[in-house]
Design a protein around this motif. Structure first.
Motif: not given
Length: 221
Positions: A113, A11-12, A15, A7, A127, A20, A130, A123-124, A23
């Protein structure tokens, strides 16, 4: 797997460890181990998953028909690779991705993704944002490499690259992510010529170098 540590990667970013974990299940993530110099992705392959280095490091390399290898980039823990190709269905790789040392890599399906799940979880969306940020950052990195290699002289290329590393680290003393051969490949010069130039620069009192560690001393004349 240390979801809390993941996290904290770019990339994460934004979050939690629990998010994570959820995901990764949604993305069909797979973890694999590679030995030193083992090929992770090869030229001509069509890929659908980006890779995130969990441990060790990998190199992005380009080979010509005469067997000459050029190092384009070094990717360390928490960083990703092959995301551009994975986002372009059917586009064959023009580079090789090899393990620079024993490494663990987490592979994630890019289509999962980019296509938001039915829950449209916050959170998606983070992602996706990011991933866009990282893609823009890599474009900047490639532009920076062109800048470093634009000089016609080896010294000019070294001064450009080492100056950037000093600014980036906030210190005249820093360690670069390349060994001598990899640095020569990155700057598109012969290793022997690079070593000779570094030796001259040390004698002139411009810098000190110990393997991959540099200390810049004075401004060049």
């Amino acid at each position: 797997m240390e979801f809390t540590l993941l996290s904290k990667t770019a990339l994460f970013r934004g979050t939690t460890g629990e998010e994570v974990e959820a995901m990764l299940a949604c993305l069909g993530a797979v973890r694999r181990k590679f030995e030193r110099r083992e090929t992770i992705y090869g030229v001509g392959e069509v890929v659908s998953s980006l890779g995130m280095v969990l441990s060790g490091s990998v190199l992005i390399e380009s080979d010509d028909l005469w067997g000459n290898t050029t190092v384009l980039d070094s990717v360390g823990p928490g960083q990703i690779f092959a995301e551009t190709y994975a986002c372009l269905p059917g586009e064959p790789l023009m580079v090789n991705v090899v393990a620079a040392e024993p490494a663990q890599v987490l592979f994630m399906d890019v289509s999962r993704i980019l296509n938001v799940c039915c829950r449209a979880c916050d959170y998606h969306n983070k992602l996706i944002g990011n991933l866009l940020f990282l893609s823009a950052e890599k474009n900047l990195h490639l532009s920076r490499k062109i800048f470093h290699t634009s000089s016609k002289t080896i010294r000019g290329r070294l001064l450009s690259y080492l100056s950037y590393q000093a600014v980036r680290s906030g210190s005249r003393s820093f360690t670069i992510p390349f060994n001598r051969q990899q640095l020569a490949d990155y700057l598109h010069v012969e290793r022997s010529a690079l070593s000779n130039e570094l030796s001259k620069m040390q004698k002139e009192g411009l810098l000190k170098v110990d393997k991959s560690h540099f200390c810049l001393l004075n401004e060049p004349l």
